[in-house]
Every structure is written in C-alpha cells, then in structure tokens.
Design an enzyme around this catalytic site. Sequence first.
Site, mmCIF file in Angstrom:
data_model
loop_
_atom_site.group_PDB
_atom_site.id
_atom_site.type_symbol
_atom_site.label_atom_id
_atom_site.label_comp_id
_atom_site.label_asym_id
_atom_site.label_seq_id
_atom_site.Cartn_x
_atom_site.Cartn_y
_atom_site.Cartn_z
ATOM 1 N N TYR A 133 0.867 -1.187 0.000
ATOM 2 C CA TYR A 133 0.000 0.000 0.000
ATOM 3 C C TYR A 133 0.901 1.233 0.000
ATOM 4 C CZ TYR A 133 -3.705 3.219 1.653
ATOM 5 O OH TYR A 133 -4.600 4.254 1.790
ATOM 6 N N LYS A 161 -1.054 -1.167 -4.264
ATOM 7 C CA LYS A 161 -2.206 -0.250 -4.238
ATOM 8 C C LYS A 161 -1.580 1.126 -4.376
ATOM 9 C CE LYS A 161 -5.865 1.292 -1.020
ATOM 10 N NZ LYS A 161 -5.783 2.672 -1.390
HETATM 11 O O1 NGF Z 1 -8.414 8.203 1.868
HETATM 12 C C1 NGF Z 1 -7.519 8.408 1.084
HETATM 13 C C2 NGF Z 1 -6.380 9.258 1.480
HETATM 14 N N1 NGF Z 1 -7.499 7.905 -0.130
HETATM 15 C C3 NGF Z 1 -8.555 7.047 -0.633
HETATM 16 C C4 NGF Z 1 -7.994 5.696 -0.940
HETATM 17 O O2 NGF Z 1 -6.861 5.765 -1.755
HETATM 18 C C5 NGF Z 1 -7.629 5.060 0.401
HETATM 19 C C6 NGF Z 1 -9.197 7.635 -1.859
HETATM 20 O O3 NGF Z 1 -10.271 6.822 -2.220
HETATM 21 C C7 NGF Z 1 -8.137 3.728 0.548
HETATM 22 O O4 NGF Z 1 -8.620 3.167 -0.384
HETATM 23 C C8 NGF Z 1 -7.985 3.094 1.861
HETATM 24 O O5 NGF Z 1 -6.864 2.849 2.270
HETATM 25 O O6 NGF Z 1 -8.971 2.813 2.534
HETATM 26 C C9 NGF Z 1 -9.681 9.059 -1.591
HETATM 27 O O7 NGF Z 1 -10.537 9.098 -0.478
HETATM 28 C C10 NGF Z 1 -10.412 9.622 -2.795
HETATM 29 O O8 NGF Z 1 -9.630 9.467 -3.940
HETATM 30 C C11 NGF Z 1 -10.759 11.097 -2.579
HETATM 31 O O9 NGF Z 1 -9.594 11.874 -2.537
HETATM 32 O O10 NGF Z 1 -5.745 9.834 0.430
#
Ligand code: NGF
Length: 289
Positions: A133, A161
């Site tokens: 990740y 990821k």
């Molecule tokens: O929450 C974040 C922080 N990123 C998420 C995602 O990459 C994290 C992204 O969906 C994730 O999937 C997890 O670890 O649970 C964002 O919320 C989205 O693109 C809006 O910016 O960067």
Amino acid sequence: MKKLYSALMTAFNEDGTVNSQGIREMVRYNIDVNHIDGLYVGGSTGEAFMLSTEEKKLIFKTAFDEANGAIDLIAQVGSLNLLEAKALAKYVTDLGYKKISAVTPFYYNFKFDEIKHYYDEIVKDVDNKLIIYSIPALTGVALTTDQFAELFENPKIIGIKYTNADFYLLERVRNRFPDKLILSGFDEMLLPALALNVDGAIGSTYNLNAKRAKAEMNAFEAGDIAKARQLQKDSNDLITALIQNDIYPSLKLVMEEMGIHAGYTKEPMSHPTPEMKAGAKEIYQKYLK
Ligand code: NGF
C-alpha cells in the site's frame, strides 16, 4: 476485466466504539447494490490507524462473515507495530482472506532495508499474497521503481495499491512489472490511471459511486474516451463536493441518507456539524439520486 474495490468504512458509535451492524450494512450494500468486485478492509478509509488490535480483528471478522465468499476481500494489516502486523496477517489468513496488504511503514523515516525487512516479515509465516500500500502523500514514503523491484523479489508480494498522483512513476512501474497487480487509489484520477493500464481501482468514494465508476471503466475498455471523460467529470464534481464538506464524515453522512447506518467517524476526526449534515443531504440529492 478490470476490478473495482470499495475501501470499506468502519461504522463507529458516537463514543468511538465499533458498530458491527453498520459494517455489515455497508458490506451488504456494496455486494447487493454496488455489485462491487471486492472490498479493501482496514485501510485509511476504515480509519484503521486509530484502532486497537482487537477492534481491527472485529472488523476483519465482521466483513468476512458478511461477505460470505461473495466478493474478493483484501485485508490491510500494515502497522508501525510489526508484531501487530504479523499477528493480523496470520489472523486474516486463518479467517480465509486470500489477499493481504500493508501500508509502507511511516513516521520514523525508515531506511529502505528496514521497509524491505518489514514486508518480508509480514508475509514470512503466512500462506498469503501481499499488495504493497503506497500512499506517499500521507506516509511520506515514496518508493522508486528499483525499490518496488527489490520488494517484488519476494514471490509473495504480488502488487501495489497505488495511491499516488505521480503518473510518470506509474508508467515506469506498469511497464517494468507487467504481471504485477496494480490498483489505482485516487478515485478522482481513475481515468489517467486506466490510460496507463492499471488492473483496477480501490477507493473510498466507490462506496457511493460504484455504478458511475464501473460505467467509466466499461466506456474506457470499449474505447469510448469521450464518455469515460464525461463520467470522470461527473465523479469529480461529486468528489470535490465531498472533499469540501469534509470527506470522511461526509461519506458516512451520505450513506446515512441512503438508509445505511454508516455511523460516526472516530475522533480526532470531526463529528458532523449541522452544516456538514445539510451539505451531505445536498450532495446526495445533487449527485447521487
Ligand atoms: O483516503 C484516502 C487518502 N485515499 C482514498 C484511498 O486511496 C484510500 C481515496 O479513495 C483507501 O482506499 C484506503 O486505504 O482505505 C480518496 O478518499 C479519494 O480518492 C478522494 O480523494 O488519500
């Protein structure tokens, strides 16, 4: 066929304790309504870095039970406490998770040798596959193509990821590791990631917006770039509104508008204000109804 995963949220009660029933409702919604390919459990969106080992175990077990084999599940077990990460890797493997993931260790400016040791240790005693990740904006850890290559020397490490806006690096990594699984992590940048041939995407907003994201993926695959671009624009109008309204509580507030008990975010994240609640209602009406 490219895969779409929602990053599962954790429902909390107002006092910060885990609400298992809310987690079950979100898993069900992702399976029954979103027709999602899989869930990323215990990641940033799950607020995992604020949780105890026992709370993480409860979430992994609840999601696994509710999904009941219907979709692919990835358990994010990474932790600054390597012993905890290893114990969680074993716990989820014993439960039946077929993939694990671990955030790059952060905060202490670890040297690459230490990062490699961390990943090798997490997978050492489990019969499972791991997805790195990588989220440099939050961890400060930006791995290079050569460093990914060194991590991939371990055959149990199968992918990334990739939550990063560095598309030059994404192109380098994609072409150097054609057989590795690369899942894009920034929902607002899904289209450029598809253009660089990622295998799919994982994100928080797919909990609400999976239908549009899937349509975008399908349009892209069919070569209808104009349609894919329009769908990304529509998604980004939604994502921008969510970010402006404070994304983590707003994702949950919008789910509540949809009748799903997503609950509260965990402090120190904010609890919803009346303005946030009104904003979430408007987001639901304007972009999702
Ligand atoms: O929450 C974040 C922080 N990123 C998420 C995602 O990459 C994290 C992204 O969906 C994730 O999937 C997890 O670890 O649970 C964002 O919320 C989205 O693109 C809006 O910016 O960067």
